[in-house]
Design a protein around this motif. Structure first.
Motif, mmCIF file in Angstrom:
data_model
loop_
_atom_site.group_PDB
_atom_site.id
_atom_site.type_symbol
_atom_site.label_atom_id
_atom_site.label_comp_id
_atom_site.label_asym_id
_atom_site.label_seq_id
_atom_site.Cartn_x
_atom_site.Cartn_y
_atom_site.Cartn_z
ATOM 1 N N HIS A 1 1.500 -7.847 4.621
ATOM 2 C CA HIS A 1 1.882 -6.011 4.061
ATOM 3 C C HIS A 1 2.892 -5.202 6.122
ATOM 4 O O HIS A 1 2.930 -5.761 6.844
ATOM 5 N N HIS B 1 -0.601 -8.273 8.781
ATOM 6 C CA HIS B 1 0.233 -6.704 9.154
ATOM 7 C C HIS B 1 1.615 -7.776 10.108
ATOM 8 O O HIS B 1 1.287 -7.282 11.501
ATOM 9 N N THR C 1 6.819 -4.964 0.067
ATOM 10 C CA THR C 1 7.436 -4.815 -1.561
ATOM 11 C C THR C 1 9.299 -5.366 -1.217
ATOM 12 O O THR C 1 10.205 -5.598 -2.330
ATOM 13 N N VAL D 1 0.591 -1.147 3.885
ATOM 14 C CA VAL D 1 0.960 -1.705 3.150
ATOM 15 C C VAL D 1 1.343 -3.039 1.889
ATOM 16 O O VAL D 1 2.008 -3.260 2.993
#
Length: 517
Positions: A373, A334, A380, A377
């Motif tokens: 992440h 994270h 991306t 999540v």
């Protein structure tokens, strides 16, 4: 003619003139009399990390460099269930050769911004209660913390020049300013502060160069003298007195562990101290089954009720198993969430020193099975996916989170230590790079520039109450202080030009830290 100045009677005119004279005298007396000046509201003497308001008003986002730092011999520092060999995986993106220093010439460009950010809500965590040194402190639930990440990334541009950022790490000394990052190395026959032979209770043998085949130890005899700084001499009694009823925590990578071990040796004079108690269990620092060592160490000095601890967190990120039934598979890394240890125990700390840097490369992430992440999540964003972007996001995130917690813990002093320089010449750690120089200060002994060699750290602490512990430029001059080829477990053709011999350069980091406590 009635009205106006010329219409006033003589008595009225005299009163007006008298009032003007009295006002003038009062103003003059106020400016000239020191006693009256003390009645003004006092100005704070907080450290100024950056130039004044004039520069702030015209500040524009700085473009600076962060490269994909290549692998380094930190395989000795693996903890938890991660295999030791994981840290030795070659980074496919790493350059074949690296010049002396930290950054390579072909590096990503990152532009931070303070205008837009990503807001991430953290789960409820424990917060600090009202601190009383004599009382046991318990954990309490705190409100959700919103972390604003000020680190939009741009990595399309390339540059071959290292761009520093001007900043001031200042405290007032008379009419001149003290900057601990500016100064010079001076010879001091009273050094080192402890023996590399005798500090066996705290110092790892792999970093005690006195226990290796090395025969030159001139690097131990130099002290850093900051410019225009008057500071108290570091002694064990001075340090422990200043840290009475307090806890100091180092959280970071193996260079943070070196700073921790250095401080333990400095406090004890390198002598055995059976009265110092290991209290790692209070912080969950217990060796897990199958692990090489615990996640860290904590020691308590009973005479002054002082605790010094270290927690291993190479990236400062929160690492969470993606499959709880098989935690050895992959971990969610994270980037925008502090390590759970930091969130859980922050309320117990009075001094916090953070660092990260040399684990940010593709090989380390792959070897440790860390998956980026953001916001809970998988990431991306291709800009953040680049190593420089991920590192930048994390450092800004963690510093800003710590800053957001400081109002809840008014007694806490937080520092972010800048990156420790590497000195691989003619290659990297796994391609024949070396650091064979044994002559101290062969490239100079003085730093006079205000520009930091770690602009990422400077950008992260900007506008926060987290202080910077800038050791990069001063350490850059000390390439002879690395472990080099004298590592106890030396491998032919592989030198350690990342870690330092102890006693050595990290002792200076702690002297500067002590001066700012």
């Amino acid at each position: 003619m009635k009205g106006g100045f010329f219409g006033l009677r003589g008595k009225q005119t005299s009163l007006i003139l008298l009032a003007l004279v009295c006002t003038t005298i009062l103003i003059w007396a106020w400016e000239k009399t020191p006693l009256l000046t003390t009645l003004l509201p006092p100005q704070t003497s907080m450290q100024q990390l950056y130039p004044g308001a004039a520069l702030e008003s015209s500040w524009k986002p700085l473009t600076y460099e962060v490269n994909n730092i290549s692998n380094s011999p930190e395989d000795k520092e693996v903890v938890n269930d991660q295999e030791e060999q994981a840290f030795s995986i070659l980074d496919p993106l790493a350059p074949k050769k690296s010049s002396p220093g930290i950054w390579n010439s072909d590096s990503n460009m990152i532009t931070p911004s303070d205008k837009k950010g990503v807001t991430v809500n953290f789960p409820k965590e424990e917060s600090r209660d009202n601190r009383k040194p004599e009382e046991k402190r318990s954990l309490e639930n705190a409100e959700d913390v919103a972390l604003v990440v000020a680190a939009p990334i741009s990595s399309k541009n390339k540059s071959s020049a290292l761009e520093g950022k001007e900043y001031k790490n200042l405290t007032s000394v008379g009419n001149q300013a003290c900057n601990y990052a500016i100064g010079k190395w001076v010879e001091d026959d009273k050094l080192p502060l402890y023996s590399g032979f005798k500090c066996k209770q705290w110092l790892s043998p792999m970093w005690a160069c006195r226990l290796t085949q090395r025969t030159d130890f001139a690097y131990e005899k130099f002290r850093w003298r900051p410019k225009n700084c008057k500071r108290e001499k570091f002694t064990s009694s001075n340090f422990l007195r200043r840290m009475q009823d307090k806890t100091l925590a180092f959280i970071g990578d193996s260079l943070g562990r070196q700073q921790f071990q250095s401080l333990m040796c400095m406090i004890t004079g390198g002598k055995e101290r059976p009265d110092v108690v290991s209290v790692g269990g209070k912080y969950g620092l217990i060796k897990a089954r199958g692990s090489l060592r615990p996640d860290g160490w904590a020691y308590w000095f009973p005479d002054t009720n002082t605790t010094i601890l270290y927690y291993w967190s190479a990236s400062l990120c929160d690492l969470e198993p993606l499959n709880i039934t098989n935690p050895s598979m992959y971990y969610a890394m994270h980037l925008d969430r502090p390590a759970r240890f930091l969130r859980r125990f922050l309320h117990k700390f009075d001094v916090l020193v953070l660092n990260t840097g040399h684990h940010w490369n593709r090989g380390k992430l792959k070897g440790n099975r860390w998956v980026m992440h953001v916001g809970g999540v998988p990431n991306t964003d291709p800009k953040i996916a680049e190593i420089g972007g991920a590192k930048n996001l994390t450092i800004h995130s963690i510093v800003k989170w710590v800053d957001s917690q400081l109002p809840k813990h008014p007694g806490l002093k937080a520092f972010y230590r800048t990156i420790s320089p590497r000195h691989f010449f003619n290659g990297d750690w796994n391609t024949g790079g070396s650091c064979d120089n044994t002559t101290p200060l062969s490239d100079g002994k003085e730093i006079s520039s205000d520009k930091s060699l770690d602009p990422v750290a400077v950008s992260a602490v900007k506008g926060t109450k987290v202080k910077i512990l800038d050791i990069t430029a001063s350490s850059q001059l000390r390439d002879e202080g690395h472990i080099s080829r004298y590592s106890i477990k030396a491998t032919t053709g592989v030198q350690d030009c990342l870690h330092w011999c102890l006693p050595g350069i990290p002792d200076m980091w702690n002297e500067i830290l002590f001066a700012q406590l």
